[in-house]
Design a protein around this motif. Structure first.
Motif, PDB file in Angstrom:
ATOM      1  N   TYR A 148       0.838  -1.207   0.000  1.00 13.29           N
ATOM      2  CA  TYR A 148       0.000   0.000   0.000  1.00 13.29           C
ATOM      3  C   TYR A 148       0.869   1.253   0.000  1.00 13.29           C
ATOM      4  O   TYR A 148       0.539   2.251  -0.651  1.00 13.29           O
ATOM      5  CB  TYR A 148      -0.925   0.022   1.226  1.00 13.29           C
ATOM      6  N   ALA A 194       0.121   3.051  -3.347  1.00  7.48           N
ATOM      7  CA  ALA A 194      -0.984   3.996  -3.141  1.00  7.48           C
ATOM      8  C   ALA A 194      -0.582   5.208  -2.308  1.00  7.48           C
ATOM      9  O   ALA A 194      -0.689   6.347  -2.748  1.00  7.48           O
ATOM     10  CB  ALA A 194      -2.159   3.268  -2.479  1.00  7.48           C
ATOM     11  N   THR A 216      -4.090   3.296 -12.808  1.00  7.79           N
ATOM     12  CA  THR A 216      -4.796   2.347 -11.963  1.00  7.79           C
ATOM     13  C   THR A 216      -5.355   1.201 -12.808  1.00  7.79           C
ATOM     14  O   THR A 216      -5.116   1.134 -14.020  1.00  7.79           O
ATOM     15  CB  THR A 216      -5.915   3.075 -11.177  1.00  7.79           C
ATOM     16  N   LYS A 265      -5.204  -0.104  -5.356  1.00 10.24           N
ATOM     17  CA  LYS A 265      -5.725   0.776  -6.417  1.00 10.24           C
ATOM     18  C   LYS A 265      -6.988   1.512  -5.953  1.00 10.24           C
ATOM     19  O   LYS A 265      -7.228   2.647  -6.367  1.00 10.24           O
ATOM     20  CB  LYS A 265      -6.019  -0.027  -7.686  1.00 10.24           C
ATOM     21  N   LEU A 297      -5.705   4.378  -4.031  1.00 15.71           N
ATOM     22  CA  LEU A 297      -5.117   5.337  -4.997  1.00 15.71           C
ATOM     23  C   LEU A 297      -6.206   6.195  -5.654  1.00 15.71           C
ATOM     24  O   LEU A 297      -6.095   7.422  -5.721  1.00 15.71           O
ATOM     25  CB  LEU A 297      -4.366   4.538  -6.066  1.00 15.71           C
TER      26      LEU A 297
END
Ligand code: NAI
Length: 272
Positions: A119, A123, A149, A167, A170
Motif C-alpha cells: 500500500y 498507493a 490504476t 488501487k 489510490l
C-alpha cells in the motif's frame, strides 16, 4: 504525430523502468508535445541502469527517489523546478508493486507487513508526492496530476490480490486531493484505468498472459497499449482537459462497459 499540446510545460514522470514501462512512453510523448521533464524512479531502479540510459537518450535529468520516502520526495520536488526553470505543471504517478504477489502468497493467506509495504509503494506514495509538492509550493496553478490504476479497484479480478485494494485507495486519493488542489490552485487530479499491458509490473501477475488475451477479446477495441495510454495522458496533461478532475477515467478499449461477449459465450471467439 505531435500537436504541441504541452509546449512550455514542465513535468515530473515517476516509474519509467525500461522500454516497456507505461511511464517511458509517457515521457517520450511529453517531450514530443513540447514539455521539459525530469524522470524519477526508486534508487534500486537506477542500479539496473536502464533509467540512466533513457534519460540520456531523451536528454533529460533523472533523480533517484523512493516514492515512499518523504526525504527523497522533498529532494525531488526541490530540485525538479530548479532543473526545469519553474514550477511543475504535470506529474505522472506510474508506480505499482505488490510484495504478496511477488512472493506468490494466496489472497486468503496474505502477510500483513508485506501488505502495508504494497500500500505504501502503490498507493500512499501518491498522497505523499502530492502533499510534499504542495507544501514546497512546487506545483503550478492549473496543473494536472495523473496516477495509473486498474479496474480491479472496482470489480473483482481474483488474480490481482491486494493490488485491488491498493488501487482503490489510490483512486480515492485522486478524489480527495483533487478537491483540495482544485480549490487552491485549479490543479486537476485524475486516475487513468488502463488495460492489461505487457510490462514488468503487469507480467508479474499470475495468469497475466491468459487474462491479457481474455481482456483483448472482451474489449470491442481490443486492449489499449502503452503508446495509446501515453497519448491519452497527453490530453489530460494539456489545457484541453482543464475542467476534468477527480475522475477515474477508463482507457481500456471498452472493456469496463462490457457485460457479456456473444462470441465468447457461443465459443466462436476462443481464448487460448
Ligand atoms: P513497470 O514495472 O514498468 O513500472 C512500475 C514502476 O514502479 C517501476 O518503474 C518501478 O521501479 C516503480 N517503483 C516500484 N517501487 C517504487 C518505489 N518505492 N519508488 C518509486 N518507484 C517505484 O510497469 P507498468 O505496467 O508500466 O506500471 C505502471 C503503472 O501502471 C502501475 O501503477 C501499474 O499498476 C499500472 N497499471 C499497469 C497495468 C499493466 O497491465 N501493466 C494495467 C493497469 C495499470
Amino acid at each position: 504525430m505531435a500537436y504541441g499540446l504541452l509546449k512550455g510545460k514542465r513535468g515530473v514522470v515517476f516509474g519509467a523502468l525500461d522500454e516497456h514501462s507505461i511511464a517511458t512512453h509517457v515521457a517520450k510523448r511529453a517531450i514530443e508535445e513540447g514539455a521539459s521533464i525530469v524522470l524519477t524512479n526508486a534508487p534500486v531502479a537506477f542500479r539496473a541502469g536502464t533509467i540512466n540510459k533513457l534519460a540520456e537518450e531523451l536528454g533529460v535529468e533523472a533523480i533517484a527517489a523512493d516514492a515512499t520516502s518523504i526525504d527523497d520526495l522533498t529532494n525531488l520536488f526541490e530540485k525538479a523546478p530548479e532543473i526545469l526553470g519553474g514550477k511543475i505543471d504535470f506529474v505522472l504517478h506510474s508506480i505499482g508493486m505488490s510484495v504478496n504477489i511477488r512472493k506468490k502468497r494466496e489472497y486468503f493467506d496474505l502477510n500483513y507487513d508485506w501488505m502495508q509495504k504494497t500500500y505504501d509503494i502503490s498507493a500512499i506514495s501518491f498522497h505523499k508526492m502530492m502533499q510534499v509538492a504542495h507544501k514546497l509550493d512546487s506545483l503550478n496553478e492549473g496543473g494536472s496530476i495523473i496516477a495509473l490504476t486498474y479496474i480491479a479497484a472496482d470489480r473483482t479480478f481474483p488474480f490481482y490480490s491486494e493490488m485491488a485494494e491498493a488501487k482503490a485507495i489510490l483512486e480515492s486519493y485522486a478524489r480527495s486531493f483533487g478537491y483540495h488542489l482544485g480549490e487552491r490552485k485549479r490543479i486537476r487530479v485524475n486516475t487513468v484505468s488502463q488495460s492489461p499491458t505487457m510490462t514488468k509490473a503487469g507480467s508479474g501477475v499470475k495468469g497475466f498472459a491468459e487474462f491479457f488475451e481474455y481482456s483483448d477479446k472482451m474489449s470491442p477495441l481490443g486492449n489499449a497499449d502503452a503508446e495509446s495510454c501515453a497519448d491519452y495522458c497527453m490530453t489530460l496533461f494539456s489545457d484541453l482537459t482543464r475542467m476534468v478532475t477527480m475522475q477515474n477515467l477508463y482507457h481500456d478499449g471498452g472493456f469496463s462497459k462490457m457485460g457479456m461477449h456473444p462470441g465468447i459465450m457461443t465459443g466462436e471467439l476462443r481464448i487460448i
